[in-house]
Design an enzyme around this catalytic site. Structure first.
Site, PDB file in Angstrom:
ATOM      1  N   ASP A 137     -27.986   7.497 -48.831  1.00 17.93           N
ATOM      2  CA  ASP A 137     -27.738   8.361 -47.663  1.00 17.93           C
ATOM      3  C   ASP A 137     -26.347   8.050 -47.120  1.00 17.93           C
ATOM      4  O   ASP A 137     -25.767   6.999 -47.411  1.00 17.93           O
ATOM      5  CB  ASP A 137     -28.799   8.142 -46.570  1.00 17.93           C
ATOM      6  CG  ASP A 137     -28.588   9.096 -45.383  1.00 17.93           C
ATOM      7  OD1 ASP A 137     -28.282  10.285 -45.618  1.00 17.93           O
ATOM      8  OD2 ASP A 137     -28.714   8.663 -44.229  1.00 17.93           O
ATOM      9  N   CYS A 160     -30.475  12.456 -48.536  1.00 18.61           N
ATOM     10  CA  CYS A 160     -29.480  13.035 -47.624  1.00 18.61           C
ATOM     11  C   CYS A 160     -29.456  14.526 -47.914  1.00 18.61           C
ATOM     12  O   CYS A 160     -29.063  14.938 -49.019  1.00 18.61           O
ATOM     13  CB  CYS A 160     -28.119  12.397 -47.911  1.00 18.61           C
ATOM     14  SG  CYS A 160     -26.781  13.102 -46.939  1.00 18.61           S
ATOM     15  N   GLU A 219     -26.583   7.004 -35.431  1.00 23.23           N
ATOM     16  CA  GLU A 219     -25.806   5.938 -36.074  1.00 23.23           C
ATOM     17  C   GLU A 219     -25.268   4.946 -35.042  1.00 23.23           C
ATOM     18  O   GLU A 219     -25.172   3.756 -35.295  1.00 23.23           O
ATOM     19  CB  GLU A 219     -24.638   6.527 -36.887  1.00 23.23           C
ATOM     20  CG  GLU A 219     -25.061   7.234 -38.168  1.00 23.23           C
ATOM     21  CD  GLU A 219     -25.452   6.285 -39.299  1.00 23.23           C
ATOM     22  OE1 GLU A 219     -24.755   5.288 -39.523  1.00 23.23           O
ATOM     23  OE2 GLU A 219     -26.481   6.552 -39.966  1.00 23.23           O
ATOM     24  N   CYS A 275     -32.883  16.894 -42.166  1.00 24.76           N
ATOM     25  CA  CYS A 275     -31.907  15.803 -42.195  1.00 24.76           C
ATOM     26  C   CYS A 275     -32.726  14.527 -42.108  1.00 24.76           C
ATOM     27  O   CYS A 275     -33.637  14.427 -41.274  1.00 24.76           O
ATOM     28  CB  CYS A 275     -30.948  15.915 -41.011  1.00 24.76           C
ATOM     29  SG  CYS A 275     -29.917  14.438 -40.775  1.00 24.76           S
ATOM     30  N   HIS A 320     -32.120  11.738 -40.994  1.00 24.24           N
ATOM     31  CA  HIS A 320     -32.035  10.980 -39.735  1.00 24.24           C
ATOM     32  C   HIS A 320     -33.085  11.477 -38.725  1.00 24.24           C
ATOM     33  O   HIS A 320     -33.493  10.724 -37.848  1.00 24.24           O
ATOM     34  CB  HIS A 320     -30.652  11.141 -39.087  1.00 24.24           C
ATOM     35  CG  HIS A 320     -29.569  10.310 -39.706  1.00 24.24           C
ATOM     36  ND1 HIS A 320     -29.049  10.572 -40.940  1.00 24.24           N
ATOM     37  CD2 HIS A 320     -28.898   9.215 -39.229  1.00 24.24           C
ATOM     38  CE1 HIS A 320     -28.100   9.682 -41.217  1.00 24.24           C
ATOM     39  NE2 HIS A 320     -27.984   8.853 -40.204  1.00 24.24           N
TER      40      HIS A 320
HETATM   41  N1  DGL Z   1     -29.111  12.015 -43.211  1.00 21.63           N
HETATM   42  C1  DGL Z   1     -28.255  12.995 -43.775  1.00 21.63           C
HETATM   43  C2  DGL Z   1     -28.944  14.292 -44.060  1.00 21.63           C
HETATM   44  O1  DGL Z   1     -30.103  14.258 -44.433  1.00 21.63           O
HETATM   45  C3  DGL Z   1     -26.822  12.998 -43.438  1.00 21.63           C
HETATM   46  C4  DGL Z   1     -26.396  13.278 -42.087  1.00 21.63           C
HETATM   47  C5  DGL Z   1     -24.894  13.154 -41.922  1.00 21.63           C
HETATM   48  O2  DGL Z   1     -24.309  12.211 -42.447  1.00 21.63           O
HETATM   49  O3  DGL Z   1     -24.338  14.025 -41.248  1.00 21.63           O
HETATM   50  O4  DGL Z   1     -28.377  15.350 -43.958  1.00 21.63           O
END
Ligand code: DGL
Length: 270
Positions: A7, A70, A162, A194, A196
């Site tokens: 990721d 990701c 983050e 996402c 996150h």
């Molecule tokens: N966690 C990531 C995703 O699934 C990346 C988010 C990022 O770096 O903007 O898109």
């Protein structure tokens, strides 16, 4: 026997956590490109260059199979990587397909023509790069017809997570849900596109209300990985150590990861 999980930062740990629970004996090498996060505001070439460099590092660790945990990299770089970059004896898989299979209630490998499915109004929450790629809608169109997807680019949420600023992350999630609801007042399902965002899943559910089914990737991806390894045991790779690599500051990243997963995680410099 290790599988790589990649990721841009801490988000893929939500997938790693589900994989560790589903496949406790599987060694996993995690790579967080924290020095370059967020990816969601970068252009496709930049995301491709960063993602291939990270995946190469995971191949060098003995991983024959790498999961792009990701969505942004899966949306902006995966197809190009699969077409012209991934060596024949390696595999790189993304995180969209298991999610779309769950949403459309399809089984893996069901290649029948797209058909009408139960859900008709779907809210997609993702990074700006994922939303503008339209990769989710493209993959969905292979499997389902008549689904209206309203996408909300959730600027700022990844940065806040983050940084460990969960108060800001919560405020941003609520305002993005409000913005989505102005465009689509009654979605039946919401996709957290996402990795996150599962860290904010309760906030999304609360802001969306109890009638909206929230689809989150970690468990779906873990189940699909277990199924894949059953069918391709050779893709377990040569490495036999679990480790956590970061391009960022290992001490800071370890602190963030330990807070999120509520267990001690120690990153080393990639
Ligand atoms: N966690 C990531 C995703 O699934 C990346 C988010 C990022 O770096 O903007 O898109």
């Amino acid at each position: 026997m290790s599988v790589g999980i990649f990721d841009s930062g801490l988000g893929g740990l939500t997938v790693l956590d589900a994989v560790t629970k589903r496949l406790p004996d599987l060694p996993v090498v995690y790579f967080g490109d924290n020095a370059h996060a967020p990816y969601g505001v970068r252009d496709a070439d930049d995301i491709y260059d960063l993602t291939t460099a990270a995946v190469q590092r995971l191949f060098d660790e003995g991983c024959d199979l790498v999961i792009l945990a990701c969505n942004t990299a899966s949306a902006a770089a995966l197809r190009r990587m699969q077409e012209s970059w991934v060596p024949r004896d390696k595999r790189v898989l993304g995180v969209f397909v298991p999610l779309i299979e769950a949403l459309t209630e399809r089984q893996w490998g069901d290649n029948s023509p797209p058909r009408q499915v139960a859900v008709q109004n779907v809210a997609l929450f993702a990074t700006p790069a994922t939303v503008s790629s339209r990769a989710f809608q493209r993959e969905l169109a292979f499997r389902a017809i008549g689904v209206d997807v309203e996408a909300q680019a959730c600027g700022g949420v990844v940065d806040a997570i983050e940084e460990g600023d969960m108060i800001l992350a919560e405020a941003l999630v609520r305002s993005h849900v409000d913005a989505l609801k102005r465009k689509m007042p009654k979605p039946e399902a919401a996709v957290l596109g996402c990795t996150h965002y599962p860290l904010m899943e309760e906030i999304f559910q609360d802001a969306l209300g109890p009638d909206v089914e929230v689809f989150s990737q970690p468990r779906l991806v873990a189940d699909s990985l277990a199924d894949y390894l059953e069918r391709h045991p050779d893709k377990r790779g040569a490495g036999d150590n679990s480790k956590f690599l970061t391009t960022g500051d290992p001490k800071r990243v370890s602190g963030g990861a330990t807070r999120f997963l509520r267990r001690e995680i120690t990153f080393e410099k990639a």
